[in-house]
Design a protein around this motif. Structure first.
Motif, PDB file in Angstrom:
ATOM      1  N   ALA A  85      15.676  51.550  49.914  1.00  0.00           N
ATOM      2  CA  ALA A  85      15.060  51.232  51.285  1.00  0.00           C
ATOM      3  C   ALA A  85      13.786  51.382  51.338  1.00  0.00           C
ATOM      4  O   ALA A  85      13.235  50.513  51.842  1.00  0.00           O
ATOM      5  N   VAL A  86      13.440  52.645  51.160  1.00  0.00           N
ATOM      6  CA  VAL A  86      12.201  53.339  51.574  1.00  0.00           C
ATOM      7  C   VAL A  86      11.112  52.333  50.711  1.00  0.00           C
ATOM      8  O   VAL A  86      10.208  51.848  51.151  1.00  0.00           O
ATOM      9  N   ALA A  87      11.431  52.332  49.398  1.00  0.00           N
ATOM     10  CA  ALA A  87      10.599  51.728  48.621  1.00  0.00           C
ATOM     11  C   ALA A  87      10.246  50.184  48.815  1.00  0.00           C
ATOM     12  O   ALA A  87       9.184  49.615  48.856  1.00  0.00           O
ATOM     13  N   GLY A  88      11.389  49.438  49.039  1.00  0.00           N
ATOM     14  CA  GLY A  88      11.332  47.951  49.618  1.00  0.00           C
ATOM     15  C   GLY A  88      10.572  48.027  50.999  1.00  0.00           C
ATOM     16  O   GLY A  88       9.576  46.956  51.186  1.00  0.00           O
TER      17      GLY A  88
ATOM     18  N   ASP B  29       6.572  55.251  59.508  1.00  0.00           N
ATOM     19  CA  ASP B  29       6.602  55.577  60.899  1.00  0.00           C
ATOM     20  C   ASP B  29       7.564  54.622  61.697  1.00  0.00           C
ATOM     21  O   ASP B  29       8.057  55.025  62.822  1.00  0.00           O
ATOM     22  N   ASP B  30       7.668  53.418  60.962  1.00  0.00           N
ATOM     23  CA  ASP B  30       8.501  52.298  61.764  1.00  0.00           C
ATOM     24  C   ASP B  30      10.092  52.908  61.925  1.00  0.00           C
ATOM     25  O   ASP B  30      10.652  53.467  61.284  1.00  0.00           O
ATOM     26  N   ARG B  31      10.513  52.781  62.976  1.00  0.00           N
ATOM     27  CA  ARG B  31      12.185  53.108  63.230  1.00  0.00           C
ATOM     28  C   ARG B  31      13.123  52.510  62.386  1.00  0.00           C
ATOM     29  O   ARG B  31      13.983  53.007  62.259  1.00  0.00           O
ATOM     30  N   ARG B  32      12.765  51.658  62.003  1.00  0.00           N
ATOM     31  CA  ARG B  32      13.738  50.578  61.067  1.00  0.00           C
ATOM     32  C   ARG B  32      14.128  51.470  59.862  1.00  0.00           C
ATOM     33  O   ARG B  32      14.859  51.193  59.108  1.00  0.00           O
TER      34      ARG B  32
ATOM     35  N   ALA C 138      16.557  55.644  56.703  1.00  0.00           N
ATOM     36  CA  ALA C 138      16.551  56.008  54.960  1.00  0.00           C
ATOM     37  C   ALA C 138      15.781  57.197  54.767  1.00  0.00           C
ATOM     38  O   ALA C 138      16.240  57.678  54.011  1.00  0.00           O
ATOM     39  N   VAL C 139      15.004  57.336  55.309  1.00  0.00           N
ATOM     40  CA  VAL C 139      14.097  58.541  55.064  1.00  0.00           C
ATOM     41  C   VAL C 139      14.871  59.690  55.153  1.00  0.00           C
ATOM     42  O   VAL C 139      14.879  60.650  54.319  1.00  0.00           O
TER      43      VAL C 139
END
Lengths: 80, 454
Positions: free
Chosen positions: B324-327, B336-339, B343-344
């Motif tokens: 998810a982070v990579a994509g 920094d995006d809340r979306r 995943a982080v």
């Protein structure tokens, strides 16, 4: 639903959608290839090791664990 | 202009990457060699797969629906990745090992490498007998084909993956004689018992493992710790194995041998990352031979990201978070995006789980169970004795003389083992052609017009 293939001159039935390895194992076959004079069959099951290769309808080196069996496929042993 | 993100692999990491990249507004193209998406973790067939073997099925179903908004090329064998002048991926598309597959070329602004891993099985005397398969093969055959390789199987090696394998064999109608884990009870208590609060966030994983352990108990399957299958017996097929205690270094302990009757063996001593695409793309590797990534899952190569087992063995949940982070990052999104914050956080939790897997790392003493005539390279039937003759030679001379690692699998099965036995790096993972394609197909590509993706 079933699928029929020919192997070693014999007709073998498997479940529709099974790989060639799945059909052969389902029929109690554990090995279908010779390497250095010894019998080999499936090993890695995910297309990496190339141990399970067969000739399918005249095309050599087809991984039995990756190829879905199709009605009437003629599967032959390979030896190396 | 919309950013195009190409993703190699449609397992947990690749699908999570696709979902995240789509959410960040990218145009997404996924390439996978399988007939269906899901990778090894969600390997399945609509009619043949027993649902009880499919874990986190709801998550997979959701990712599958999301993937419909991407362009997904199934049965795509990626054979070359160019990163020198922008990103270009070359593939052949069609049934496995067919002779007239279609050429496909994808140009993209960013690449996510999510090529996963395959089992590592250490050689054991007798391991080329029919009936000996990898733990992953037992899992794949049970899930994908509803097939078992024998009636009574010994599952042996190391790591928590042995548990779902034993479970799948039983669900597919086989019986598991024993599960044999090389790590000892003390090592497991140390590795998994230390700082248990770090594992509090991975309750789902613990629950999944507890469920498998419950299955073993219910079926009265013995689970052995600190032991290994050190010999496989049989004339033409598996008839029995020798199970033996091993010390903390995996050295077999003389005098502890027992014979276990069985007709099949599933071996799994951990996993080998599938690095060839990352290496061809130019990505730096760590000394432990995983793709080096930063917080954004970015590799050392501009616009190339990596996620899942190629960056470290961590299992499906780790791969989902990293993917998810990579994509998201590949699509130009900021961490920094809340979306992407969920995943982080999940990635951090899962890394705490993944470090525990070191408990099951291969010990150097395993070579003590080899015979001189044990085959090491299965493709070319190269024995340990033959390798030893060239231990002092250059790795190139060794390969040319013995052909170890030069067979059909290109060292994928034996590469790391050969390196251990000759005590030198051979760099088997550097492969000019990334997947198994026919020379005739390669030749035809010179004449064929490349099909450009819109």
């Amino acid at each position: 639903m079933s699928v029929r293939i020919r192997f070693d001159g014999e007709e073998i039935a498997g479940r529709d959608g099974q790989t060639i390895a799945g059909v052969l194992l389902g029929a109690g076959r554990r090995s279908w290839r010779l390497a250095g004079g010894a019998e080999r069959g499936v090993f890695c099951g995910i297309g990496v090791c190339q141990d399970c290769v067969v000739t399918v309808n005249g095309i050599e080196n087809v991984r039995a664990c990756q190829r879905t069996a199709l009605e009437g496929d003629v599967v032959e042993r390979e030896a190396r | 202009m919309t950013r195009r993100v190409a993703i190699l692999g449609a397992g947990p990491a690749g699908l999570a990457a696709a979902e995240a990249a789509l959410s960040a507004g990218a145009d997404v193209v996924v390439l996978d060699e399988g007939e269906r998406i899901g990778g090894q973790y969600w390997r399945h067939h609509e009619q043949l797969t027993d649902r009880r073997m499919q874990h986190q099925h709801a998550r997979f179903a959701r990712l599958g629906r999301v993937a419909e908004a991407a362009t997904v090329h199934r049965e795509a064998s990626v054979w070359r990745v160019d990163t020198a002048h922008g990103i270009r991926v070359h593939a052949l598309v069609g049934p496995a090992d067919g002779s007239d597959r279609e050429a496909l070329t994808i140009d993209a602004d960013a690449l996510v490498i999510a090529t996963g891993a395959h089992d590592r099985a250490l050689p054991v005397p007798g391991w080329t007998l029919p009936g000996v398969i990898t733990a992953g093969a037992a899992q794949a055959l049970a899930k994908r084909d509803g097939a078992i390789v024998g009636e009574r199987t010994v599952v042996a090696g190391s790591g928590p993956f042995l548990l779902p394998v034993a479970d799948s064999i039983a669900l597919a109608g086989g019986s598991v004689a024993e599960v044999v884990e090389a790590a000892g009870v003390a090592a497991i208590a140390r590795g998994w018992g230390r700082a248990p609060w770090q594992l509090a966030g991975v309750a789902g994983k613990a629950g999944e493992l507890a469920q498998y352990a419950g299955g073993l108990l219910r079926r009265r399957t013995p689970f052995r710790f600190g032991q290994a299958v050190t010999r496989i017996h049989g004339q033409g097929h598996v008839e029995a194995v020798t199970v033996q205690h091993v010390d903390a270094q995996w050295r077999p302990v003389a005098g502890t041998e027992r014979t276990v009757t069985c007709d099949s063996v599933a071996l799994g001593h951990g996993f080998t990352p599938r690095l060839e695409a990352a290496i061809q793309a130019g990505c730096d590797l760590s000394p432990e031979r995983f793709v080096v990534v930063d917080d954004r899952q970015a590799t050392s190569v501009a616009s190339v990201f990596a996620a899942g087992e190629v960056t470290g063995i961590g299992g499906a949940d780790t791969a989902l978070a990293e993917g998810a982070v990579a994509g998201f990052a590949a699509a130009g999104g900021s961490l920094d995006d809340r979306r992407i914050s969920g995943a982080v956080r999940a990635r951090k939790r899962m890394h705490a789980f993944a470090t525990r897997l070191a408990t099951h790392a291969i010990g150097p003493g395993w070579t003590g169970w080899l015979d001189e005539d044990t085959i090491i390279c299965r493709c070319e039937s190269v024995t340990r004795a033959r390798l030893s003759e060239y231990a002092a030679a250059s790795s190139r001379a060794m390969r040319l003389a013995t052909r170890a690692g030069l067979g059909a699998c290109q060292g994928r099965t034996c590469g790391r083992t050969v390196e251990t036995l000759i005590a030198a790096d051979v760099d088997f993972d550097r492969r000019p052609v990334l997947s198994s394609i026919r020379i005739g197909e390669l030749a035809r590509l010179h004449h064929a017009e490349h099909k450009e993706q819109e």
